[in-house]
Design an enzyme around this catalytic site. Structure first.
Site, PDB file in Angstrom:
ATOM      1  N   ASP A   1      17.234   6.664   0.692  1.00 27.61           N
ATOM      2  CA  ASP A   1      17.781   7.290  -0.519  1.00 27.61           C
ATOM      3  C   ASP A   1      18.625   8.536  -0.247  1.00 27.61           C
ATOM      4  O   ASP A   1      19.659   8.728  -0.903  1.00 27.61           O
ATOM      5  CB  ASP A   1      16.656   7.639  -1.495  1.00 27.61           C
TER       6      ASP A   1
ATOM      7  N   ARG B   1       0.831  -1.207   0.000  1.00 29.01           N
ATOM      8  CA  ARG B   1       0.000   0.000   0.000  1.00 29.01           C
ATOM      9  C   ARG B   1       0.864   1.256   0.000  1.00 29.01           C
ATOM     10  O   ARG B   1       0.381   2.340   0.275  1.00 29.01           O
ATOM     11  CB  ARG B   1      -0.946  -0.024   1.217  1.00 29.01           C
TER      12      ARG B   1
ATOM     13  N   ASP C   1      10.596  -7.353  -1.281  1.00 25.99           N
ATOM     14  CA  ASP C   1      11.090  -6.965   0.029  1.00 25.99           C
ATOM     15  C   ASP C   1      12.502  -6.471  -0.217  1.00 25.99           C
ATOM     16  O   ASP C   1      13.292  -7.113  -0.911  1.00 25.99           O
ATOM     17  CB  ASP C   1      11.090  -8.134   1.014  1.00 25.99           C
TER      18      ASP C   1
END
Length: 208
Positions: A163, A12, A72
């Site tokens: 990131d 989600r 994952d």
């Protein structure tokens, strides 16, 4: 004439859905990737990225009756013995709040844990396992990895997760400073899902 094959992404996470739509579209596959309906999250009880990806894909396929893809992925830091690994999304233990708040807490903890570690020892890798599960029980798992190093402070406002801290090998900008196409071209998730897409067509044709 039939339309594109529908796949459900076992997540989600809106940012991840947008990212994987880009990657699969660039592969040339005639597929429509949709997100999971609202509901409880599937517990990630596996000890490896592949186990967790398969757990999520099986649950999504059972829930929707559609072929399901899942991934994952996480950050493996050399100095931390490969951690946070499969615990990357919950490394700081913050379960409430927004995704941005959880990302900020996770980044802050990793930076604190590496506070006295010099640059030559700040190696890390983003690792991804991507999985496909069909309603008939066919399974496919592919893998991708991106090596790099962790900076001492975040840079950039794009991307998500770790990131802003991650400088990939050969890059002068963090993953959070790259454009979406630039990141897709090198990312662990891009590599894993491009390989999944390469093998996906014949599987979906056989299933359909």
């Amino acid at each position: 004439m039939s339309g594109p094959t529908r796949l459900v992404l076992a997540s989600r996470n809106a940012a991840k859905l947008v990212e994987l739509r880009r990657i699969l579209a660039a592969s040339g596959l005639d597929v429509e990737l949709v997100g999971l309906p609202d509901g409880e999250e599937v517990a990630e009880t596996g000890t490896t990225f592949a186990e967790n990806a398969l757990i999520k894909a099986h649950a999504a396929a059972e829930l929707t009756g559609l072929p399901a893809v899942a991934d994952d992925s996480g950050l493996a830091v050399d100095e931390l013995g490969g951690m946070p690994g499969v615990r990357s999304a919950r490394w700081a233990g913050l379960r409430g709040g927004t995704r941005e708040q959880r990302d900020e807490a996770n980044n802050a903890l990793v930076l604190a844990q590496l506070d006295d570690v010099p640059a030559p020892r700040r190696g890390a890798a983003f690792v991804c396992a991507a999985a496909l599960v069909t309603p008939a029980g066919v399974e496919l798992v592919t893998h991708g990895e991106l090596r790099g190093e962790l900076l001492a402070a975040p840079r950039g406002a794009a991307g998500f997760g770790y990131d802003p801290l991650f400088l990939a090998e050969g890059q002068t900008r963090t993953n959070a400073e790259l454009t979406a196409p630039e990141k897709d071209a090198i990312s662990h998730r891009g590599r894993a899902f491009r390989e999944l897409a390469r093998q996906l067509g014949p599987i979906l044709t056989a299933a359909g």
